[in-house]
Design an enzyme around this catalytic site. Structure first.
Site, PDB file in Angstrom:
ATOM      1  N   ASP A  47      50.093  24.894  78.219  1.00  8.22           N
ATOM      2  CA  ASP A  47      50.797  23.837  76.707  1.00  8.22           C
ATOM      3  C   ASP A  47      51.009  24.398  75.517  1.00  8.22           C
ATOM      4  OD1 ASP A  47      51.246  22.764  74.642  1.00  8.22           O
ATOM      5  OD2 ASP A  47      49.069  21.564  74.558  1.00  8.22           O
ATOM      6  N   GLY A  69      60.095  22.050  77.061  1.00  8.61           N
ATOM      7  CA  GLY A  69      60.111  21.295  76.219  1.00  8.61           C
ATOM      8  C   GLY A  69      59.927  19.360  76.374  1.00  8.61           C
ATOM      9  N   SER A  71      62.726  17.002  76.374  1.00  8.32           N
ATOM     10  CA  SER A  71      64.590  17.121  77.078  1.00  8.32           C
ATOM     11  C   SER A  71      65.422  15.787  76.334  1.00  8.32           C
ATOM     12  CB  SER A  71      64.158  17.489  78.697  1.00  8.32           C
ATOM     13  OG  SER A  71      63.601  16.482  79.068  1.00  8.32           O
ATOM     14  N   ASN A 108      74.039  21.481  75.991  1.00  8.60           N
ATOM     15  CA  ASN A 108      75.338  20.294  75.448  1.00  8.60           C
ATOM     16  C   ASN A 108      74.903  20.141  74.661  1.00  8.60           C
ATOM     17  OD1 ASN A 108      75.655  17.529  76.117  1.00  8.60           O
ATOM     18  ND2 ASN A 108      74.320  18.371  78.034  1.00  8.60           N
ATOM     19  N   HIS A 109      73.453  19.598  74.049  1.00 12.95           N
ATOM     20  CA  HIS A 109      73.139  18.085  72.400  1.00 12.95           C
ATOM     21  C   HIS A 109      73.326  19.059  71.064  1.00 12.95           C
ATOM     22  CE1 HIS A 109      73.849  14.639  74.450  1.00 12.95           C
ATOM     23  NE2 HIS A 109      72.690  15.420  75.580  1.00 12.95           N
ATOM     24  N   TYR A 132      66.568  16.787  68.843  1.00 12.74           N
ATOM     25  CA  TYR A 132      66.481  17.203  70.058  1.00 12.74           C
ATOM     26  C   TYR A 132      67.147  18.665  70.059  1.00 12.74           C
ATOM     27  CZ  TYR A 132      67.789  18.489  74.957  1.00 12.74           C
ATOM     28  OH  TYR A 132      67.923  18.938  76.125  1.00 12.74           O
ATOM     29  N   LYS A 136      67.058  22.173  69.427  1.00 15.60           N
ATOM     30  CA  LYS A 136      68.223  23.860  70.475  1.00 15.60           C
ATOM     31  C   LYS A 136      69.085  24.271  69.718  1.00 15.60           C
ATOM     32  CE  LYS A 136      66.216  21.998  74.598  1.00 15.60           C
ATOM     33  NZ  LYS A 136      65.574  23.662  75.339  1.00 15.60           N
ATOM     34  N   ARG A 170      81.131  10.705  81.407  1.00 14.69           N
ATOM     35  CA  ARG A 170      80.514  12.014  80.688  1.00 14.69           C
ATOM     36  C   ARG A 170      79.806  13.177  81.771  1.00 14.69           C
ATOM     37  NH1 ARG A 170      76.787  14.409  76.756  1.00 14.69           N
ATOM     38  NH2 ARG A 170      74.871  13.172  78.663  1.00 14.69           N
TER      39      ARG A 170
END
Ligand code: 15L
Length: 273
Positions: A47, A69, A71, A108-109, A132, A136, A170
């Site tokens: 963990d 992580g 996601s 990409n986020h 999220y 990142k 997309r």
């Protein structure tokens, strides 16, 4: 043969990568969830939100592919635990164990609030589309710090969507085939001159939103293009949410979107965004 740690190895991206890299590296896999290792793989249950676990899995490896992580978009607590604390632990444990090279799966986020009519490169400032995405960006900036301060070598891949084939409109713009993923990861592990780099994890898609010249500069030559699947994908496509259609992050952009709750003066109607 180098020993590679892959965190988050039970996930989709991890599963594709294991298959693609089999026989090219000794693979040490880690995850919170159980996994049955194949031949030439070692699995260590861990963990990463616990520093002792992070220290244990990173000891003695040549490089790390950090996929572990939370996601997708979600509540703050698990994102904090997995993507902020967990990511910090992996970078810090790598530093303490003398592992210099980390390939970090960003997303990409991190830039999801750029419009679809914009082309983004590795130099644009981040525009995350949720908690999220923010987590990142945190990982990318942690990588920048560890490169500058500790001389580590950090390769950040803003991954689009890894799948054997693109799954919707997309994803035609951000699709990353498993073999292109493997090529990009291999560059991240093997390129002799990585200090801190941001690249886009995408195939050679005709409909791309990315200027991926930084990856090309480092030798990336993607072999796949989502366009071959476009007729099928578009025939199945349902009309989307207007804001989701406008921005690169799609659903992540408008999920949990709330209008400004501040009361409006009488008779002014709804406030425009
Ligand atoms: C991501 O960052 C997620 O990890 C993945 O599950 C997909 O949702 C992908 O983005 C996407 O945008 O399709």
């Amino acid at each position: 043969m180098k020993t590679l740690l892959i965190t988050g190895a039970t996930g989709d991206v991890g599963s594709h990568l294991r298959r693609e890299l089999a026989g090219r590296y000794h693979l040490r896999l880690s995850d919170r969830r159980p996994l049955k290792p194949a031949r030439n793989e070692i699995f260590v249950k861990a963990d990463i939100s616990r520093m002792p676990d992070a220290l244990r899995i990173t000891k003695g490896v040549d490089a790390i592919v950090h996929l572990g992580g939370y996601s997708v978009e979600g509540p703050w607590e698990p994102i904090l635990k997995a993507n902020i604390i967990g990511c910090y632990n992996v970078f810090e444990a790598a530093r303490r164990n003398g592992v210099r090279r980390i390939v970090f799966a960003t997303s990409n986020h991190a830039v999801g609030f750029y419009r679809r009519d914009q082309t983004v490169d590795h130099r644009v400032y981040p525009k995350p589309d949720g908690r999220y995405g923010v987590s990142k960006v945190f990982g990318e900036m942690l990588g920048s710090l560890y490169a500058d301060k500790y001389g580590m070598e950090i390769f950040c891949m803003r991954i689009g969507n890894v799948n054997p084939r693109p799954i919707d409109k997309r994803r035609l713009s951000i699709w990353l085939s498993p073999r292109d993923l493997a090529q990009l990861v291999t560059i991240g592990i093997e390129h002799p001159e990585i200090r801190f780099e941001i690249v886009y994890g995408a195939s050679a898609n005709t409909r791309t939103w990315y200027d991926n010249s930084n990856a090309a500069r480092l030798g990336y030559r993607p072999q796949d293009n989502s366009e071959a699947y476009a007729p099928d994908v578009l025939a199945r496509e349902k009309p989307g949410h207007p804001r989701g259609e406008m921005y690169q992050g799609g659903l992540f952009v408008h999920s949990e979107e709330v209008t400004n709750p501040a009361p409006l003066p009488r008779g002014t109607g709804r406030r425009k965004r």
